[in-house]
Design an enzyme around this catalytic site. Structure first.
Site, PDB file in Angstrom:
ATOM      1  N   LYS B 130       0.845  -1.196   0.000  1.00 24.42           N
ATOM      2  CA  LYS B 130       0.000   0.000   0.000  1.00 24.42           C
ATOM      3  C   LYS B 130       0.886   1.254   0.000  1.00 24.42           C
ATOM      4  O   LYS B 130       1.983   1.235   0.591  1.00 24.42           O
ATOM      5  CB  LYS B 130      -0.854  -0.041   1.270  1.00 24.42           C
ATOM      6  CG  LYS B 130      -1.892   1.046   1.394  1.00 24.42           C
ATOM      7  CD  LYS B 130      -2.715   0.834   2.667  1.00 24.42           C
ATOM      8  CE  LYS B 130      -3.846   1.840   2.769  1.00 24.42           C
ATOM      9  NZ  LYS B 130      -4.681   1.597   3.965  1.00 24.42           N
ATOM     10  N   SER B 205      -9.243   1.592   2.603  1.00 25.34           N
ATOM     11  CA  SER B 205      -8.259   2.416   1.950  1.00 25.34           C
ATOM     12  C   SER B 205      -7.184   1.608   1.227  1.00 25.34           C
ATOM     13  O   SER B 205      -6.444   2.192   0.435  1.00 25.34           O
ATOM     14  CB  SER B 205      -7.622   3.367   2.953  1.00 25.34           C
ATOM     15  OG  SER B 205      -6.919   2.684   3.947  1.00 25.34           O
ATOM     16  N   SER B 229      -9.867  -1.038   6.414  1.00 22.39           N
ATOM     17  CA  SER B 229      -9.138  -0.717   5.186  1.00 22.39           C
ATOM     18  C   SER B 229      -8.399  -1.881   4.551  1.00 22.39           C
ATOM     19  O   SER B 229      -8.045  -1.810   3.379  1.00 22.39           O
ATOM     20  CB  SER B 229      -8.165   0.439   5.442  1.00 22.39           C
ATOM     21  OG  SER B 229      -8.864   1.651   5.556  1.00 22.39           O
TER      22      SER B 229
END
Lengths: 541, 541
Positions: B130, B205, B229
C-alpha cells in the site's frame, strides 16, 4: 455545607475510628525519632503474629498456608494489626475493610479444611491495594475531597483476580493528589512518611504501599506506575517492585487520573518484601487470563521459557549488564554511585559482563514524557479539585501548562514514537560491545532521592515501555556517601538534586536500583532481578 | 510554479512512462465493459507467465520456487507484467520500482543456485505494498500532491522484514486521500476501480491492493486497517484478508495519516488470493521478531498452539459461530443475507454450532469510532492538502468536525474503554447459549457495499481490537438478490444503504464475510477463517 477541610477531617476521623483500642499504639514516637521501622510491637501483636509478619518471603508465607501451618485468618489478622500500627506511625492507609478480608479468609480456611487444597496460587495471601484499585462496596476517593462518598459498585478486574486466585484484600493505601507526583500527600489523607527516615518521603505515587509493605503491614501490594510510581516507593523503602509493560496486569475497572490518556499508559504492578513476590504475583495474574475480562489486557500467559531466559542465552548463561552511571541530564547522588559500583562488582564476581550504558538524549526524552503528562493543561485535575474547592498540589505537572489541541497532542505522541524507535536502535547497537553477541540483556539505572524529584530515571521505562524491576542494594551512610564538590550542572534539575543531597539528612535511606529489560519482557526481567539481587546479597555476605 | 493539477498530472505521467511498450495493452475496453478481470493477456504474458500468475495459491507459488521449478526472477517478471496490465485497466498502482525487485530476485536466485536453499520462508514471493509503506529510495506521496518528491530514506520495518524473509517488492498501490475512506481515489492518482464491476469501487483504503491482487498482479499485498481498510478491499474483490490486533505486524517506519492518533491504532495486514497467504504472511512476520526493530510491536512469536485452536477445544473440535444478521443500525444488502445463510448451512453441515449474534449498541460504538477519527477536526488532513492547495475529499471524516482539546479527546478515549469492556462482557455472556461451554468462538458480520459506505461492520473490530479475517462467499446475482421492500429505517445510513442497492448495478460484485475473534487471536482467527472457507467451498462443490 461543610468546607473541604471539614470534609477531609471527617474522612480522616472515620478512618481513625476503625482502629480498635487493642491495636492502638501505647505511645507515638517524638518527631525527632526518624526511624520508626523498629518501633516495638509486642504489646499489639502476639508472638505468632510477629512471626507471621516477620516472614518477609512471600513464597514461605504461601507455603505455610498451603501446608496448613497457618490459617488464612491468622495471617490476615497479623498483617491487619501490623498495618494499623504502621498507619499510626507513617499514615499510610486510606481505607480499611477488614470485614471483607475476614469473610474471604474464612471461606479459604473452610475450603482448605474440607478439601485439603488451596483455592488458588495466592491462597491466604494478604494483598494491599493502592487507593485507585476499586473494591466492591468500598469508598474510593483517590485523595480527592470531592470524591468522598463514592463507593465502588464492582471489583476492579485486578481485585477480582486476586480474590479468585486466593488472595485476601483488606486495606488500601495513600497516594499523592491525582497520583501525579513522586511522594504521597493529598488534601484528604495528608502525608505518608518514609519509615526508615521520617525526614524523607516514602515516594509515590504508590507511596502508601511502599510504606506499608516496609512496615510489614502487608507482604505484597499492588501499585500503579506511570512515571515510576511503583518503582520509586519500592526503591525508597528498600523493597522489590515490578513495572510490567503496558496491559500485562489488568487495569480495567480501576480508577485513574487523566483517564483516556493513552500516550503513556499507566500500568499496575507489585511491591513486595521479597523478590519472589514479583514472580508469584505476575504468574498468578497471567495464569488467570486477565484478557477474558479486561478488553485491553494482552493475551500473554505466564511464559516460563522467557523466565528461564530463553532469549538471553538460556538458564545459567552469563549475561551482559550495562550500567547507567549518569543520564547526562542529572547526576545521581553519591550513595547511588556507590550502589552501582557495588552491583557491578557483585555481577562481575558471578562471571557476568558489565559495560557502561551510554545515555541517549535524556533531556529530550523527559520533555516528551512531561509534554504528555501536561497535555490537557491540568484540566482533569483542576476539575476534580474544583468539586470541593481544595487546592491543587504537586510538582510533576506544570501548573502553567497550555491546554493542547488534539492535533498538538498527536504531534507529541508522534515525537514519542520517533524517540522510542531511536532508543530501541540505541539499545540494539550495543551488541558489538556486550561480549555475548546479544544487545545488553538488562541495564541499571540509579536515581536521585528527595523532593521534588527528577523522575526520568524511572520515566524512560514508561516512555519506551521497558519492563523493569527494582531491588535494594544498600542504605545511605553519611560516613562514606559524602557530598561531592559541585560539578558543572547540565540542567536545573541537576543543580536541584545536587543541592538536595545532605548525607546526614539522608542517613539510613534505602538505596535501590532498577533492572531494565525490553518491552514485554516481564518474565526475563523478574529472573534477571533475582540474579542481580542474589549476586548483591552474596557480595555482602 | 505549477498548479497542483499540473504537479499531479506530471506524477501520473511519470508513472505511465514506466510502462514499457511491450506491456502496453493492445486496446482498452470501452466504458460499458464492467468486468475487466477477464481481459485477455496472452499478447503480453507468456504461457509460463500466465501459469505463474494464475497460481493463486501462495503456498504453491512458494513451493515452486523452493523446489527450483520457477526462479524468483521468472515469478517477479510475470507478476510485474500483470501488475502493469492491471494498472492500465483499473488504475491501481502508485509506484513501480522493478529495478529494486529484479536486483533482489537476482540475489535470491544466486543464493538458491549456490546453496540449494531458500533465503527465507517468503523466498521469491512478490509482495505489493500500500502507498504508505516506506521503501528506501522510492517516492512516497500517500496520494497528497504536496508530498510529491518525498523519497524514503529507509525501509519501513515491514518492508525490511519482507525482504529479509525472502520476499520481493516491486510496486505500491493506490489509496484514498489521507487513507480515510472506503474507496481509493485521491488528487494525485485518481480513482481505482473494481475489476469485476467498474461501476463499483475497489474499496479502501487499501483499495489498490485489492484491485491489484484480484487482477493477479500480485499474489499478496500489505495494506493497513484503521476502520476496515484491509478487509473492505479484500471483501469487495473476493479475496482473503486479515486485520491483526494492534502492534502485531510492525508499523514502524511506515507513513500514516494523523500520526500520533493512538486511540484506535491502525494496523498492517495482508490481502491475498489464497487463504493460506494469511498464515504464511503472519508467520513470516512473527518469526522475524519484529519487536527487535519496532518499539511498539508486541513480543508475540507465531503461536502454533493457538493456530491449532488450543483455546477453542483443540484441533478438530466443533466450534460455535454466531452470525450477525443485522447490527441494528444498518441492514445489510440482500446478497449479504444470502451469503450469511449459505455460510450458516455450510458450517452446520460440518457439525459446527451456529447461533445468532445479538448486536451491542452499534450506533453508540460507531459514534466513538467516528469521534476518534474526527478528534483533530481534520487539521492533519487540511494541512497536508494546504501544502499544494489541492481540495479535501472523502466522506468518513466530518468536514465540520470540531477541533477537540486534549481533555475532550481523552474523554472520547475514556468512553471507548468503557464501551469495549461492555462489548467484551457481552461476548463472554454468550457462553450459556453456545453449546460448547465457551463463549462464541468467532462471529460473522456482513456489510453493505456502495459509496459512501457505513463502515461500522468492520470498524467494530478496530474499536475492540478484535482479530478478524475476511473470506469470499458468493457474488451478487440480480436474479436471486432482489431488492427488498423498504423496512423501517433505524438511521440515515440505513436508509442510504437501502437506497444504494440496485441488484443490476451490483451484478457480479464479490460478496464476502468476516470471521471475528478476540484481541490477539490472529492465529486462531486464521485457522477459523480456513475452516469456514473450506466449509463454504465444500457446500458449493
Amino acid at each position: 455545607m461543610s468546607t473541604w477541610q471539614e470534609k477531609a477531617a471527617a474522612k480522616r476521623a472515620s478512618l481513625t475510628a476503625l482502629i480498635p483500642d487493642a491495636v492502638k499504639l501505647p505511645f507515638l514516637p517524638s518527631a525527632d525519632v526518624l526511624d520508626v521501622s523498629t518501633y516495638p510491637l509486642d504489646s499489639i501483636l502476639s508472638p505468632l503474629e510477629l512471626e507471621i509478619t516477620e516472614t518477609a518471603d512471600v513464597g514461605v508465607l504461601l507455603e505455610k498456608m498451603s501446608t496448613g501451618v497457618w490459617t488464612a485468618t491468622e495471617v490476615l489478622l497479623a498483617y491487619y494489626k501490623r498495618a494499623l500500627a504502621a498507619h499510626q506511625l507513617v499514615n499510610c492507609l486510606t481505607e480499611i475493610f477488614i470485614e471483607q478480608g475476614l469473610a474471604r479468609a474464612k471461606e479459604l480456611d473452610e475450603h482448605f479444611k474440607k478439601t485439603g487444597k488451596t483455592v488458588g496460587p495466592l491462597h491466604g495471601l494478604p494483598v494491599s491495594l493502592k487507593d485507585q484499585i476499586d473494591v466492591k462496596g468500598v469508598e474510593l476517593t483517590m485523595g480527592y475531597v470531592g470524591w468522598i462518598g463514592r463507593v465502588s459498585e464492582e471489583n476492579s478486574v485486578c481485585a477480582q483476580i486476586l480474590l479468585d486466585q486466593g488472595a485476601v484484600i483488606y486495606v488500601r493505601t495513600n497516594i499523592p493528589q491525582a497520583l501525579m507526583f513522586g511522594e504521597s500527600v493529598n488534601n484528604v489523607f495528608g502525608t505518608t512518611s518514609n519509615p526508615f527516615n521520617r525526614n524523607l518521603t516514602c515516594g509515590g505515587s504508590s507511596g502508601g504501599e511502599g510504606a506499608l509493605v516496609a512496615m510489614k503491614g502487608s507482604p505484597i501490594g499492588v501499585g500503579s506506575d506511570l512515571g515510576g510510581s511503583v518503582r520509586i516507593p519500592a526503591a525508597f523503602q528498600g523493597l522489590y517492585g515490578l513495572r510490567p509493560s503496558y496491559n500485562r496486569v489488568p487495569y480495567c475497572g480501576s480508577t485513574n487520573s487523566m483517564e483516556g490518556q493513552e500516550g503513556i499508559p499507566s500500568v499496575l504492578g507489585p511491591i513486595s518484601s521479597s523478590v519472589n513476590g514479583l514472580k508469584i504475583f505476575l504468574k498468578a495474574m497471567a495464569d488467570a487470563k486477565p484478557w477474558l475480562s479486561d478488553p485491553v489486557a494482552l493475551r500473554l500467559p505466564w511464559n516460563e521459557d522467557a523466565y528461564k531466559l530463553a532469549d538471553h542465552g538460556g538458564e545459567g548463561a552469563k549475561l551482559c549488564f550495562a550500567i547507567l552511571w549518569d543520564d547526562g541530564n542529572c547526576k545521581p547522588m553519591p550513595p547511588y554511585i556507590r550502589a552501582l559500583e557495588q552491583t557491578k562488582k557483585a555481577l562481575e564476581a558471578e562471571g557476568h559482563t558489565v559495560i557502561d550504558w551510554v545515555p541517549y538524549e535524556s533531556a529530550a526524552g523527559w520533555k516528551i514524557v512531561s509534554d504528555i503528562y501536561n497535555a490537557d493543561g491540568g484540566q482533569d485535575i483542576s476539575q476534580d479539585c474544583a468539586l470541593s474547592g481544595e487546592p491543587r498540589m504537586g510538582w510533576v505537572l506544570d501548573e502553567n501548562a497550555k491546554r493542547l489541541s488534539t492535533y498538538e497532542y498527536w504531534q507529541v505522541c508522534r515525537a514519542k514514537n520517533a524517540f522510542i524507535k531511536k532508543h530501541l536502535d540505541h539499545w540494539n547497537n550495543t551488541a558489538s560491545s556486550t561480549g555475548t553477541g546479544r544487545p545488553v540483556d538488562a541495564y541499571h539505572r540509579s536515581w536521585p532521592h528527595g523532593k521534588p524529584q527528577y523522575i526520568y530515571y524511572t520515566g524512560l521505562s514508561n516512555l519506551c515501555d521497558y519492563s523493569t524491576g527494582v531491588f535494594p542494594v544498600t542504605a545511605c551512610d553519611p560516613t562514606v556517601d559524602v557530598k561531592l564538590p559541585a560539578h558543572e550542572f547540565r540542567s536545573d534539575v541537576d543543580k536541584m538534586v545536587y543541592e538536595q543531597y545532605d548525607p546526614e539528612y539522608f542517613r539510613g535511606a534505602p538505596i535501590s536500583l532498577q533492572c531494565i529489560g525490553k518491552k514485554n519482557e516481564e518474565e526475563a526481567v523478574i529472573r534477571m532481578t533475582e540474579i542481580v539481587d542474589a549476586a548483591v546479597k552474596k557480595s555482602k555476605a
